[in-house]
Design an enzyme around this catalytic site. Structure first.
Site: not given
Length: 307
Positions: A109, A207, A275
């Protein structure tokens, strides 16, 4: 690429918070899970600092990372959570210090910024894997134990990864160094001293979470216009949870399929890392990987990530 030393049972693992503040109960559950894996999680009170939405000042967050790099008793660093703030610590980190330490660093992230700093900026293998809050805190429901331990502990390639959620967008087969992370962080780095600037013929992993299809379109278009996609030999896309239009009329997968319809190499979608809707797999960045986009799509990690 320099490989970090493999983790062993009993090794001390520093928990660092380069980004947002976090829930203490979730943190404690994540700490217990890391203990169950056989490691000794260590941290100091600075990890609980708060400055608005951040886990303390940039100076304190960077100092925790550098202290862990310098401490010979620390075997690896695991990020507590993402959110925002990792980019603020990058100017305060030392590339040579990171290379000398050569310790596994695990996160995803917002931590894409740090993974890029380590892989592209320092020539170190790093790990797109579970963080304390949200992943380790949920136990087996939050992360894939086999790929995590295989990546950071075993001095051999992870081999074939063929999760059932994986689909082929563009057929073919190609190899290269695996690099990437969260799309928003990759795009945000462009034009900075810490830009995502991969080598030719690399394998791109992308992602994202909670970004509507038009935003995905905008960011992939920026990667195309900046020349990043032209350097890639293959692309692997994550699960993209909560990225469909609320109405359901436009899905993230359909938009990604259109955006990569003319890509010259293989493209896969639905790889559960970062995620995800279920347990997240760990991917080593900076090692050789092969993408096989066929009837049985798979990502093959062909090189050990630790030494």
């Amino acid at each position: 690429m320099r490989k970090p030393r493999a983790l062993s049972p009993g090794d001390r693992v520093a928990l660092v918070a380069p980004a947002s503040a976090f829930d203490r109960d979730e943190f404690d559950r994540g700490v217990e899970e890391i203990r169950r894996l056989g490691f000794e999680p260590v941290y100091d009170d600075s990890v609980f600092d708060r400055r608005r939405y951040l886990a303390g000042s940039a100076e304190h967050r960077a100092a925790a990372i550098r202290t862990a790099w310098r401490d010979p008793s620390i075997g690896a660093l695991v990020a507590v959570r993402g959110g925002y703030g990792s980019v603020q610590v990058l100017p305060l980190l030392d590339r040579e210090e990171a290379r000398r330490a050569a310790k596994p660093f695990v996160g995803y992230s917002d931590l894409t910024a740090v993974l890029t700093f380590l892989t592209i900026g320092c020539g170190l293998v790093a790990f797109h894997g579970p963080m304390v809050v949200g992943r380790f805190a949920r136990g087996a429901a939050g992360y894939d134990r086999q790929s995590f331990l295989g990546a950071v502990c075993r001095r051999e390639p992870l081999g074939e990864l063929a999760p059932p959620s994986l689909d082929t967008v563009r057929p073919g087969e190609a190899s290269g160094m695996l690099l990437g992370g969260t799309l928003t962080q990759i795009v945000a780095s462009l034009g900075t001293p810490f830009a995502f600037a991969p080598p030719p013929s690399f394998v791109l992993f992308l992602e994202e979470v909670g970004e509507r299809p038009y935003r995905l379109d905008r960011m992939v278009t920026q990667l195309q216009q900046s020349g990043i996609l032209a350097r890639a030999s293959a692309v692997v896309i994550g699960e993209l949870p909560n990225c469909n239009e609320p109405s359901g009329d436009v899905t993230a997968r359909s938009v990604m399929a259109d955006l990569f319809a003319d890509f010259p190499g293989p493209v896969l979608i639905g790889f559960p890392s970062g995620h995800t809707t279920g347990p997240a797999m760990t991917l080593p960045f900076g090692v050789q990987a092969r993408v096989v986009a066929a009837k049985q799509p798979r990502l093959v990690i062909e090189e050990a990530a630790v030494a």
